[in-house]
Design an enzyme around this catalytic site. Structure first.
Site, PDB file in Angstrom:
ATOM      1  N   LEU A  21      -1.477   1.276 -11.630  1.00 24.08           N
ATOM      2  CA  LEU A  21      -2.050   0.012 -12.110  1.00 24.08           C
ATOM      3  C   LEU A  21      -3.481   0.211 -12.587  1.00 24.08           C
ATOM      4  O   LEU A  21      -4.272   0.914 -11.947  1.00 24.08           O
ATOM      5  CB  LEU A  21      -2.009  -1.041 -10.995  1.00 24.08           C
ATOM      6  CG  LEU A  21      -0.620  -1.399 -10.444  1.00 24.08           C
ATOM      7  CD1 LEU A  21      -0.748  -2.516  -9.409  1.00 24.08           C
ATOM      8  CD2 LEU A  21       0.330  -1.806 -11.562  1.00 24.08           C
TER       9      LEU A  21
ATOM     10  N   GLY B 190      -0.852   3.328  -2.932  1.00 22.48           N
ATOM     11  CA  GLY B 190      -1.549   2.055  -2.951  1.00 22.48           C
ATOM     12  C   GLY B 190      -1.174   1.190  -4.136  1.00 22.48           C
ATOM     13  O   GLY B 190      -0.671   0.084  -3.996  1.00 22.48           O
ATOM     14  N   ASP B 191      -1.472   1.675  -5.366  1.00 24.61           N
ATOM     15  CA  ASP B 191      -1.115   0.929  -6.572  1.00 24.61           C
ATOM     16  C   ASP B 191      -0.274   1.805  -7.510  1.00 24.61           C
ATOM     17  O   ASP B 191      -0.334   1.645  -8.736  1.00 24.61           O
ATOM     18  CB  ASP B 191      -2.367   0.414  -7.281  1.00 24.61           C
ATOM     19  CG  ASP B 191      -3.307   1.529  -7.715  1.00 24.61           C
ATOM     20  OD1 ASP B 191      -3.073   2.691  -7.303  1.00 24.61           O
ATOM     21  OD2 ASP B 191      -4.257   1.250  -8.472  1.00 24.61           O
ATOM     22  N   GLU B 192       0.502   2.701  -6.913  1.00 21.82           N
ATOM     23  CA  GLU B 192       1.370   3.590  -7.688  1.00 21.82           C
ATOM     24  C   GLU B 192       2.832   3.215  -7.484  1.00 21.82           C
ATOM     25  O   GLU B 192       3.270   3.001  -6.363  1.00 21.82           O
ATOM     26  CB  GLU B 192       1.165   5.051  -7.266  1.00 21.82           C
ATOM     27  CG  GLU B 192      -0.185   5.636  -7.619  1.00 21.82           C
ATOM     28  CD  GLU B 192      -0.262   7.105  -7.222  1.00 21.82           C
ATOM     29  OE1 GLU B 192       0.512   7.911  -7.779  1.00 21.82           O
ATOM     30  OE2 GLU B 192      -1.072   7.427  -6.342  1.00 21.82           O
TER      31      GLU B 192
END
Length: 343
Positions: free
Chosen positions: A208, A249-251
């Site tokens: 992201l 985390g944001d993957e």
């Protein structure tokens, strides 16, 4: 003599009324001198399919050993010998028997019991302990069978509960707690499965963009809501057969099954980015993000190496980030050197 008076004659002969005799010997046949049934125990009538009074014994039972007997004289000649016989209504049900002549030529008493056919009869006729005399060894065996059945059933239920708990634990271990998507363990297992099947697919590694700013500005609680919304949007955009996972985390990593055309993959990835760029409202806050995507492709002609596929997707993702984010890059293997070994 009618059936009722004959039944009472049986009772008077042995000093018992009909129900008491039936309880004592639930599988007896009381035969008159002509060889007809005067009285029958409740269990043998149940097995034979109804009221047996007045029927010739040869129509009710068939003697197998030591020899057949078609009349009363032939039956009485076997008095005191162990008999092997079957019921005419249940020829596959093997029974044991003993015939005793009654005094003053009043007929005979044929008492039956079950041997190895007990379990078959219990299962077919739903017999219980009440269908046997308390002193009959069949009652003991039936009790043990019922106890074994109860224990076996409980063990089966316990095994089912344990298996359900194991499956539930495995499912939880492969699930991302926050978003409900599969986690890295699910990704690795699915990758191994697809590679083992030789099934073509594309591996889409997504990171992201601008998500860190949301965490830093509005806190992790808002960031968690955004991640959950991202998971929902990705799931909505993907097909049922595709696998969407959160690996960091944001993957996020998506396995797009049976799609290996680079142009088509780029269009799909661009559609995902456009969907994620729609603002996400969280407690009145307008959260805006985007995504960078790297793609690697596995075909039937590729070497089944999950580490290489992930590495290629990471390299493509890194290139997308470096080119300005909100981009899609498909990994293209380098051309082998001229004259070199293409393998």
């Amino acid at each position: 003599m009618n059936a009722v008076s004959e039944s009472w004659a049986c009772a008077a002969l042995v000093g018992l009324d009909g129900p008491a005799l039936g309880r004592l010997m639930p599988m007896h046949l009381y035969l008159c001198p002509e060889g007809r049934v005067r009285h029958a125990g409740p269990t043998v009538e149940r097995l034979a399919g109804g009221n047996l009074c007045g029927r010739p014994f040869a129509e009710v039972v068939t003697l197998r050993r030591p020899r057949a007997a078609a009349d009363m004289a032939g039956l009485l000649a076997l008095a005191g010998l162990p008999l092997k016989l079957t019921l005419a209504a249940e020829p596959v049900l093997s029974l044991k028997g003993l015939v005793v002549a009654l005094p003053d030529g009043e007929g005979a008493l044929l008492n039956l019991s079950m041997g190895i056919s007990l379990l078959d009869a219990v299962g077919k006729f739903d017999l219980t302990l009440h269908d046997f005399a308390p002193t009959d060894l069949a009652a003991e065996l039936l009790y043990l069978t019922e106890a074994k059945s109860a224990v076996t059933g409980e063990l089966r239920r316990l095994a089912q509960r344990l298996n359900g708990a194991r499956v539930s634990a495995e499912e939880k271990a492969a699930t991302d707690i926050l978003t409900g998507l599969g986690n890295r363990r699910r990704l690795e297992a699915t990758l191994k499965q697809f590679l083992g099947q030789g099934r073509p697919f594309a591996l889409m590694h997504m990171d992201l963009d601008y998500f860190k700013q949301i965490n830093d500005t509005h806190g992790h609680a808002v960031g968690d809501v955004v991640l959950c919304e991202v998971a929902e949007r990705l799931t909505d955009e993907c097909r049922v057969q595709d696998v969407v996972t959160r690996v960091g985390g944001d993957e996020f990593v998506i396995l797009a099954v049976d799609i290996v055309d680079p142009l088509r993959l780029e269009k799909i990835a661009q559609r995902l980015i456009s969907r994620l760029e729609n603002p996400i409202q969280v407690e009145g806050i307008d959260c805006r993000i985007s995504a960078s995507i790297g793609l690697s492709v596995f075909t039937r002609h590729s070497a089944p190496d999950p580490a290489r596929l992930m590495r290629e997707a990471d390299m493509a993702l890194y290139e997308s980030k470096g080119a300005g984010r909100a981009r899609v890059t498909v990994y293209i293997p380098p051309e082998p050197p001229a004259g070199g070994d293409p393998g």
